[in-house]
Design a protein around this motif. Structure first.
Motif: not given
Lengths: 114, 115
Positions: A71-84
């Protein structure tokens, strides 16, 4: 017209932290696909994750997950435990159902610091 | 081959020269796409082939740009009388089919610099 907007030109986090990249889009299509691509310095686009608009469940691929708000036309990406190795440009892309092309956002440059 | 291959990786052209950029898609992939990526920007669609048929060329910026895929495999993007604004990375992508949601596999691109 189809548009994709990424409002964060650059982001930087420490290794092992969680980071969220934002993306909003606009389309008049009722069904479509959304993608996150990663582009390292080698320039080769690599698919990170995809979401079909009619599926309500958020896609997950290992450390990568999305928050899809249709509905909000939103599409976020979450990266957990980020690596180099996550350091790269990240592009959000829209594939309208009736078209044979991807519409990309401007990209977010993500840097993971040791 | 194992992936999408593009050649050359780098091309420097003098303004007014013609250039030809080559793309070898993944074997068996029906769909082939060309994108133009200006420095610091996201890729922009140029054209789409399904086998040898060019079904969409709406993104080609001018009639100086021409693409072909005569046998439904290798594709060539040709730019005539290059201009400075043509400087960009040209990305080729292929997919097994053209349906929405099908993963597109990208090559490493050709960086064109017009001087």
């Amino acid at each position: 017209a189809q548009t994709v907007t990424q409002s964060q030109p650059e982001m930087s986090v420490q290794e092992a932290e969680t980071v969220t990249l934002s993306c909003t889009y606009d389309t008049s299509e009722s069904n479509y696909y959304l993608f996150w691509y990663k582009q390292p310095p080698s320039r080769q686009m690599i698919l990170v994750i995809r979401q079909e608009a009619y599926k309500q469940q958020n896609a997950t691929e290992n450390r990568f997950s999305v928050n899809f708000q249709k509905a909000a036309k939103s599409f976020s990406l979450k990266i957990s435990d980020s690596q180099l190795g996550d350091t790269a440009m990240y592009f959000c892309a829209l594939h309208p159902q009736g078209a044979q092309k991807l519409v990309f956002g401007q990209g977010t440059r993500l840097t993971i610091n040791p | 081959g194992a992936g999408v291959s593009q050649s050359p990786r780098y091309k420097v052209a003098k303004r007014g020269q013609d250039v030809a950029l080559r793309c070898d898609p993944i074997s068996g992939h029906v769909s082939l796409f060309w994108y133009q990526q200006a420095l610091g920007q996201g890729p922009e669609f140029l054209t789409y082939f399904q086998n040898e048929a060019q079904l969409d060329k709406s993104g080609l910026p001018s009639d100086r740009f021409f693409a072909e895929r005569p046998e439904g495999s290798v594709s060539t993007l040709k730019i005539q009388r290059t201009q400075q604004e043509d400087s960009a990375v040209y990305l080729c992508a292929s997919s097994f089919q053209g349906g929405g949601g099908t993963e597109a596999f990208f090559g490493q691109g050709t960086r064109l610099t017009v001087v």
